[in-house]
Design a protein around this motif. Sequence first.
Motif, PDB file in Angstrom:
ATOM      1  N   LYS A 152      17.329 -28.087  -1.188  1.00 19.44           N
ATOM      2  CA  LYS A 152      16.711 -26.309  -0.355  1.00 19.44           C
ATOM      3  C   LYS A 152      17.966 -25.280  -0.806  1.00 19.44           C
TER       4      LYS A 152
ATOM      5  N   TYR B 107      13.740 -30.855   9.563  1.00 17.92           N
ATOM      6  CA  TYR B 107      13.347 -30.234  10.891  1.00 17.92           C
ATOM      7  C   TYR B 107      12.439 -30.703  11.875  1.00 17.92           C
TER       8      TYR B 107
ATOM      9  N   GLN C 222      25.085 -20.933  12.712  1.00 17.62           N
ATOM     10  CA  GLN C 222      26.459 -21.415  12.854  1.00 17.62           C
ATOM     11  C   GLN C 222      27.883 -21.309  12.762  1.00 17.62           C
TER      12      GLN C 222
ATOM     13  N   ASP D 209      20.235 -20.305   1.754  1.00 18.38           N
ATOM     14  CA  ASP D 209      20.312 -21.822   3.303  1.00 18.38           C
ATOM     15  C   ASP D 209      19.902 -22.413   4.097  1.00 18.38           C
TER      16      ASP D 209
ATOM     17  N   HIS E   2      15.094 -22.762   6.271  1.00 19.85           N
ATOM     18  CA  HIS E   2      15.160 -23.869   7.103  1.00 19.85           C
ATOM     19  C   HIS E   2      13.942 -23.252   8.059  1.00 19.85           C
TER      20      HIS E   2
HETATM   21  C1  SOE Z   1      25.146 -26.415   5.395  1.00 23.19           C
HETATM   22  O1  SOE Z   1      24.835 -24.352   6.084  1.00 23.19           O
HETATM   23  C2  SOE Z   1      23.781 -27.666   6.030  1.00 23.19           C
HETATM   24  O2  SOE Z   1      24.885 -28.235   5.620  1.00 23.19           O
HETATM   25  C3  SOE Z   1      23.010 -26.170   5.492  1.00 23.19           C
HETATM   26  O3  SOE Z   1      22.628 -26.734   3.816  1.00 23.19           O
HETATM   27  C4  SOE Z   1      21.494 -27.705   5.318  1.00 23.19           C
HETATM   28  O4  SOE Z   1      20.215 -27.737   5.149  1.00 23.19           O
HETATM   29  C5  SOE Z   1      21.393 -27.751   7.306  1.00 23.19           C
HETATM   30  O5  SOE Z   1      20.538 -28.712   7.542  1.00 23.19           O
HETATM   31  C6  SOE Z   1      23.179 -28.229   7.929  1.00 23.19           C
HETATM   32  O6  SOE Z   1      24.053 -26.907   7.363  1.00 23.19           O
END
Ligand code: SOE
Length: 374
Positions: free
Chosen positions: A96, A125, A155, A181, A185
């Motif tokens: 994705k 997930y 993050q 990104d 999810h």
């Molecule tokens: C970076 O933000 C990343 O690696 C994402 O691209 C993934 O989809 C996520 O699962 C973890 O963080």
Amino acid sequence: MTPDLGVGMLGGGFMAAVHSRAARAAGARLVGLVSGDAEQTAQAVAELGFERGYASLAELLADPAIDVVHVCTPNVLHYEQAMAVIDAGKHVICEKPLAVTAEQADELVRAAADAGVIAAVPFAYRFHPLVREARARVQAGELGQLTMVNGTYLQDWLLSAMDNNWRVDAKFVGPSRVFADIGSHLVDLIEFITGDRIETLTAVKQTVFPTREGSAVVTTEDAVALSVMFRSGAIGTLAVSQVVPGQKNRLRVEIAGTEAALEFDQEDPEKLWLHRRSHAERILREAAYLSPDAARLCRVPSGHPMGFQDAFNSFVADVYTAIETGCVPDGLPTFADGLRAARLTEAAMAAADSGRWVALNPNVADLKITEKVA
Ligand code: SOE
């Protein structure tokens, strides 16, 4: 699993390593790979344990030993590469965001359907057993009428202006960074658990660092906050950011109904909270007490913690089952789900850019943002 399901890989970074481990765990044969130039390909072949490298995607696709190709390259390459895989009649798992526009994602959905190949997007997930348990409880009506959803995906790996990566550059990721990104999810997980659809949304976005070390101008967003309304009438708030100190991969959802509320945290995936007004229940990953689909995904007994890679392994194992049997296991995220996330990404960016509410047709087959309301 037949031991000779042949895997091809595009890319050699963090996610290619996650995919490769999952492919190996599923008993497939890691045939070959392409990653950047010849040197990068050779290094990735050695590190990830593939048999050989190729000079090009065309060479990889010409190899009859390859049945399924995992696309783990920067976002802007997904459309063209996934389309080439489909045109070659091979199955495909594409990272994705499936594409950088909903229009391209739609073309991929249609091409995969016409070619009759399995085409999946790793919304992995979904494969935590307690996510399946949450979904089963919503389906069984335990929450009552759905009223509110709060979700965050936070993050901190881009917290400083000194942090940089290809993901920051619109040239590689397209118009959206953080929502495409990780927001993708979050919305996938919420719609998967609730079975509901976001119908209208409004959003604000923020670029905390307009320049970063090595990038003159940053046009992609660091954070997005949204208000959303669901088809059911439920309302919600969502927040995604890559610049919140101390948050590593904090994907968390709270889903409330008139009778009970559920709470799941990806960083603590061995527990699911079920809250009632009178008391709270902490549901453990104990297969004997879980719904069949949740129990199916328990790879080790409770007390032996499962995590990110286990969920990913289950995702890849289900894709390979679909390839081998032609039967798609319940809950497998396909290109249609990748399209849905692409539509929500476009809607979120359109809302943030215009300062308006944006309505989506909840039918995944209809791609247009249908109307804007004051
Ligand atoms: C970076 O933000 C990343 O690696 C994402 O691209 C993934 O989809 C996520 O699962 C973890 O963080």
